[in-house]
Design an enzyme around this catalytic site. Structure first.
Site, mmCIF file in Angstrom:
data_model
loop_
_atom_site.group_PDB
_atom_site.id
_atom_site.type_symbol
_atom_site.label_atom_id
_atom_site.label_comp_id
_atom_site.label_asym_id
_atom_site.label_seq_id
_atom_site.Cartn_x
_atom_site.Cartn_y
_atom_site.Cartn_z
ATOM 1 N N TRP A 1 0.832 -1.215 0.000
ATOM 2 C CA TRP A 1 0.000 0.000 0.000
ATOM 3 C C TRP A 1 0.854 1.248 0.000
ATOM 4 C CZ3 TRP A 1 -4.129 -1.417 -2.009
ATOM 5 C CH2 TRP A 1 -4.802 -2.573 -1.630
ATOM 6 N N ASP B 1 -1.445 6.740 6.172
ATOM 7 C CA ASP B 1 -2.565 5.850 5.858
ATOM 8 C C ASP B 1 -2.713 4.906 7.057
ATOM 9 O OD1 ASP B 1 -4.180 3.752 4.990
ATOM 10 O OD2 ASP B 1 -2.997 3.292 3.207
ATOM 11 N N LYS C 1 -11.748 -1.810 6.929
ATOM 12 C CA LYS C 1 -10.881 -2.701 7.686
ATOM 13 C C LYS C 1 -11.365 -2.813 9.131
ATOM 14 C CE LYS C 1 -8.689 -3.068 3.933
ATOM 15 N NZ LYS C 1 -7.507 -2.434 3.427
HETATM 16 C C1 LIG Z 1 -7.035 -1.993 2.151
HETATM 17 C C2 LIG Z 1 -6.001 -0.941 2.213
HETATM 18 C C3 LIG Z 1 -5.862 0.010 1.189
HETATM 19 C C4 LIG Z 1 -6.711 -0.001 -0.060
HETATM 20 O O1 LIG Z 1 -7.995 0.400 0.222
HETATM 21 P P1 LIG Z 1 -9.102 0.625 -0.911
HETATM 22 O O2 LIG Z 1 -10.217 1.209 -0.120
HETATM 23 O O3 LIG Z 1 -9.408 -0.708 -1.502
HETATM 24 O O4 LIG Z 1 -8.542 1.562 -1.919
HETATM 25 C C5 LIG Z 1 -4.903 0.985 1.349
HETATM 26 N N1 LIG Z 1 -4.112 1.032 2.446
HETATM 27 C C6 LIG Z 1 -4.216 0.131 3.430
HETATM 28 C C7 LIG Z 1 -3.309 0.225 4.609
HETATM 29 C C8 LIG Z 1 -5.150 -0.890 3.345
HETATM 30 O O5 LIG Z 1 -5.246 -1.789 4.336
#
Ligand SMILES: *Cc1c(COP(=O)(O)O)cnc(C)c1O
Length: 360
Positions: free
Chosen positions: A101, A171, A195
């Site tokens: 990511w 993030d 998540k």
């Molecule tokens: C799942 C995830 C993403 C991607 O998320 P989307 O909503 O599918 O774009 C990005 N960063 C992290 C840390 C994730 O766990």
């Protein structure tokens, strides 16, 4: 009705209480005679839902008044572009590459300017967090970017990087509300909610006010400007109404549970149970260096692809779902978010012990 133990990395398990409440309110929300799904986002009923959601996340995280809370769409993946579009004034930013990511965010930023990879743990399949105490941060860097909890590899920053005074952007998709967080350490922090918080389709951003500006890169779409969302109370256009409503219910559930200090303690207990089993197992082993282990995502392997596949198959049949590791890394991964009960992890460990006895 049969509920399984769902170890999915995302979309993931939600508190059963929240789902039951939502089900009870499906046809008639609070005497309105309609579902939240059918309701105008401009109605006073809905305004109350989003206002309470905002206040509750502010309470949970102790968000200071000089930060705005934004409810947006497009997933974390759109944020990979929105971050440089809004913040890359000098067209330079420093990225710490701790997994897929972070790498995707770094690659997206290259569309807009110079993104420097100032540290990486790719040399050891992202099984650790690099030392970030003295990185070669660029004088002109507009921000330093991290992915704080690496969902796929199961690592977590236990200390934030030394950004040498630069703005930190993070993030936190897979560790959002799993423990307290000092919002003042970040200029901007965001997470997709699927998540640990709610249904896919909502991204929550927490942005320091001085980061909200019209001075964005030329060509930035209106919908990609943080200012658009900040100026309009996350309602420039139709927000993901139903998703925000569920997030709001999860915030209230978290408050009822005792808040994020209590969640942290519960999450640590669950993680400790699984890691201590892995550390003494003759068959299974964790893939992450102990000091950088995530308490949300726990990857492990047997060392044999056939045994891994057999384990996943038998676990699924026994009601432990979504334990297969990410398609890019294989093995197994148990995601044990806020809504996973202690008993779910205890039963999984018991199942792993049995499997080990039969297969080691
Ligand atoms: C799942 C995830 C993403 C991607 O998320 P989307 O909503 O599918 O774009 C990005 N960063 C992290 C840390 C994730 O766990």
């Amino acid at each position: 009705m049969k509920r399984v133990y769902n170890f999915s990395a995302g979309p993931a398990v939600l508190p059963e209480e929240v789902l039951t409440e939502a089900a009870n309110e499906m046809l008639d929300y609070n005497g309105s005679g309609m579902s939240v799904m059918e309701m105008s986002h401009r109605s006073s009923v809905y305004q109350t839902i989003i206002d309470e959601a905002e206040q509750d996340i502010r309470d949970l995280l102790n968000i200071p008044d000089n930060y705005k809370v934004l409810f947006m769409q497009g997933g974390a993946s759109l944020q990979f572009a929105m971050v440089p579009m809004n913040f890359m004034k000098n067209r330079k930013a420093d990225y710490i590459i701790t997994g897929q990511w972070a790498k995707k965010a770094y690659q997206e930023a290259q569309l807009y300017g110079t993104a420097n990879a100032v540290a990486s743990s790719q040399d050891k399949t992202f099984s650790y967090i690099p030392d970030c105490s003295d990185l070669p941060i660029d004088e002109d860097a507009d921000y330093v970017y991290i992915c704080e909890n690496n969902t796929i590899y199961g690592t977590k920053f236990k200390t934030l990087p030394n950004t040498k005074g630069k703005n930190l952007v993070a993030d936190v998709s897979s560790c959002f509300l799993s423990e307290p967080m000092d919002v003042t350490k970040y200029a901007y922090v965001y997470g997709g909610v699927q998540k640990n918080i709610g249904p896919a389709g909502v991204v929550i951003g927490i942005i320091r006010e001085d980061m909200i500006t019209d001075d964005v890169l030329p060509g930035t779409p209106t919908m990609c400007k943080f200012k658009t969302h900040a100026d309009n109370g996350s309602m420039y256009n139709t927000p993901p109404c139903y998703g925000i409503y569920i997030c709001g219910k999860v915030f209230k559930w978290l408050k009822k549970m005792g808040g994020l200090e209590v969640m942290k303690q519960k999450n640590e207990e669950k993680a400790a149970l699984l890691y201590s089993f892995l550390d003494q197992s003759r068959l299974f082993k964790g893939t992450v260096v102990p000091q950088d282990r995530s308490i949300m995502n726990v990857p492990f392997i047997t060392g044999s692809d056939e045994l891994d596949a057999k384990f996943v198959k038998e676990a699924t049949a026994a009601g432990f779902e979504n334990l297969k590791g990410h398609r890019t890394v294989g093995g197994m991964r148990a995601s044990i978010y806020n809504a996973m009960p202690y008993q779910g992890v205890a039963d999984l460990v018991q199942f792993m012990e049995d499997f080990e006895r039969k297969n080691a």
